[in-house]
Design a protein around this motif. Sequence first.
Motif, mmCIF file in Angstrom:
data_model
loop_
_atom_site.group_PDB
_atom_site.id
_atom_site.type_symbol
_atom_site.label_atom_id
_atom_site.label_comp_id
_atom_site.label_asym_id
_atom_site.label_seq_id
_atom_site.Cartn_x
_atom_site.Cartn_y
_atom_site.Cartn_z
ATOM 1 N N GLU A 165 47.605 -3.065 13.294
ATOM 2 C CA GLU A 165 48.569 -3.906 12.596
ATOM 3 C C GLU A 165 48.048 -4.302 11.220
ATOM 4 N N SER A 166 48.739 -5.232 10.533
ATOM 5 C CA SER A 166 48.410 -5.503 9.134
ATOM 6 C C SER A 166 48.692 -6.953 8.771
ATOM 7 N N TRP A 167 48.200 -7.344 7.599
ATOM 8 C CA TRP A 167 48.473 -8.665 7.041
ATOM 9 C C TRP A 167 48.518 -8.533 5.522
ATOM 10 N N LYS A 168 49.619 -8.991 4.925
ATOM 11 C CA LYS A 168 49.856 -8.915 3.485
ATOM 12 C C LYS A 168 49.737 -7.483 2.980
ATOM 13 N N GLY A 169 50.243 -6.559 3.802
ATOM 14 C CA GLY A 169 50.286 -5.163 3.405
ATOM 15 C C GLY A 169 48.971 -4.428 3.534
ATOM 16 N N GLN A 170 47.943 -5.065 4.060
ATOM 17 C CA GLN A 170 46.645 -4.440 4.233
ATOM 18 C C GLN A 170 46.328 -4.305 5.716
ATOM 19 N N PRO A 171 45.682 -3.202 6.114
ATOM 20 C CA PRO A 171 45.368 -3.021 7.535
ATOM 21 C C PRO A 171 44.384 -4.078 8.022
ATOM 22 N N LEU A 172 44.587 -4.526 9.255
ATOM 23 C CA LEU A 172 43.650 -5.455 9.869
ATOM 24 C C LEU A 172 42.505 -4.655 10.494
ATOM 25 N N VAL A 173 41.317 -4.843 9.972
ATOM 26 C CA VAL A 173 40.124 -4.148 10.454
ATOM 27 C C VAL A 173 39.041 -5.190 10.705
ATOM 28 N N ASP A 174 38.348 -5.049 11.826
ATOM 29 C CA ASP A 174 37.353 -6.029 12.255
ATOM 30 C C ASP A 174 37.991 -7.391 12.499
ATOM 31 N N ARG A 175 39.258 -7.358 12.859
ATOM 32 C CA ARG A 175 40.001 -8.573 13.194
ATOM 33 C C ARG A 175 41.027 -8.241 14.273
ATOM 34 N N GLU A 306 52.657 2.130 13.502
ATOM 35 C CA GLU A 306 52.047 1.349 12.441
ATOM 36 C C GLU A 306 52.920 1.346 11.187
ATOM 37 N N GLY A 307 53.247 0.163 10.708
ATOM 38 C CA GLY A 307 54.094 0.053 9.525
ATOM 39 C C GLY A 307 53.466 0.653 8.279
ATOM 40 N N LEU A 308 52.138 0.692 8.199
ATOM 41 C CA LEU A 308 51.460 1.255 7.027
ATOM 42 C C LEU A 308 51.361 2.774 7.091
ATOM 43 N N HIS A 309 51.730 3.364 8.238
ATOM 44 C CA HIS A 309 51.697 4.827 8.410
ATOM 45 C C HIS A 309 53.000 5.259 9.082
ATOM 46 N N GLU A 310 54.093 5.123 8.369
ATOM 47 C CA GLU A 310 55.424 5.314 8.947
ATOM 48 C C GLU A 310 55.686 6.735 9.420
ATOM 49 N N THR A 311 54.984 7.722 8.853
ATOM 50 C CA THR A 311 55.250 9.114 9.224
ATOM 51 C C THR A 311 54.428 9.560 10.435
#
Length: 452
Positions: A165-175, A306-311
């Motif tokens: 998932e994501s926050w403010k358009g950036q992927p959530l990593v280590d969270r 994932e919204g940041l990887h729509e394809t």
Amino acid sequence: MKLKILFSVLLFATGITRAQHNMHMGKLNDSTRKDSTEVNHSGHKMGQMNTEVPMSHAYSLNLPMQRNGSGTSWLPDAAPMYGTMYHSKKWMYMMHGSVALRYTKQDLAEKGSRGGEKLDAPNWFMFMGQRKVGAKGLFHFSSMLSLDRLTEGGAGYPLLFQTGESWKGQPLVDRQHPHDLFSELSVAYTYSFSKKSDLTLYLGYPGEPALGSVAFMHRPSAMSNPDAPISHHWNDGTHITFGVATIGYRYDKLKLEASSFTGREPDENRFDFDQPLFDSYSARLSYNPTKNWALQISQGWIKSPEGLHETENVKRTIASAIYALPLGKKENLNATLLWGLNKTKGHAGENAVLAEATYRLNKLAVYSRYEWVQKSAEELNVNTDIFGNGSFGVNAFSLGINYDILNLGKFRTALGGQLSFYNTNAALNSLYGKNPVSGQVFIRIYPGLMGM
């Protein structure tokens, strides 16, 4: 401000526990005044039959309550059951939940640059009810809420090697991402053809499709651990799905289910209702060979999760075995073994293996979790020019302890602590350090064990 929010969550949880206790006692007192006949756990009055209130499985009049998992998944019949229960004339209600007020620090030795620390309170609350419809029908509703967005913030809580998932358009990593305020609002109807045969229709907005094992917060082997598994998106990443329709048929110890659901994971607004698309589907076969085992194998075809990887679409395969062994009235052992595979077109498949267990003796709970997960460079959001396009095997081992220090009506308050140890490819040492260690201490409020 953060302390005020955490304190408010604890007050909210305490208020719920007291209200649940008062409602339960009020119902019990009313029942006692009206009828002094005792009620046993089969849903019948001792000496006088009462078939109006089914104390059965959520989706079958002919299965025990202990088999209830998350969504429509199964636990072993010997699994311990936590929660509070009360009745009206025709309904049976149950409440469940957990709050862990804690301080967590990832990378205790500060070897790398990706650790974090936080004072927070992961939490969730459930309310469900059911009643008979005619002689063979069963209606059930379920709701699950979480105040994670207030206690964790939009970026969630720090957890080394966690992704999704994501926050403010950036992927959530280590969270670990926060869960939605409305994590489940579902209804279901089951028709019983015989003691061995049931047909169930389940609808959720949001809800959980027939994909994977029981979600981590509902597994007895994982309940004492405040952290989500880092394999969360290999098994129960679809446990909050905005738009689910499932049909399931049980024959004796077997159940076959099929779901149509929305593939996209919840968006960054944790308070709204996302658009239902019903663009994905799954199938699951569950089998409980004995009262101690619950087995399942499932596969899902998930469109653009994932919204940041729509394809990118994901084919997800999961197999699991859950074991429950009662050792006494207040002693039990619960364990889970799980394997998951995420496959995206044009990419190598990424595997995850999880093994966890909890031993409970009266007020003491000791638990552990081991995971091996393949995380791609893209998933960990690292520079592929430096780290390449392959995947990295991550080993994670956690060991923790809970001890009950206070009772609040039907709920318990436990003091606990946990250490987690990580090992991964040496190429990532510049980011994480070599073999980082994380730790946390917490106060956990949760419902007591129900006597079944």
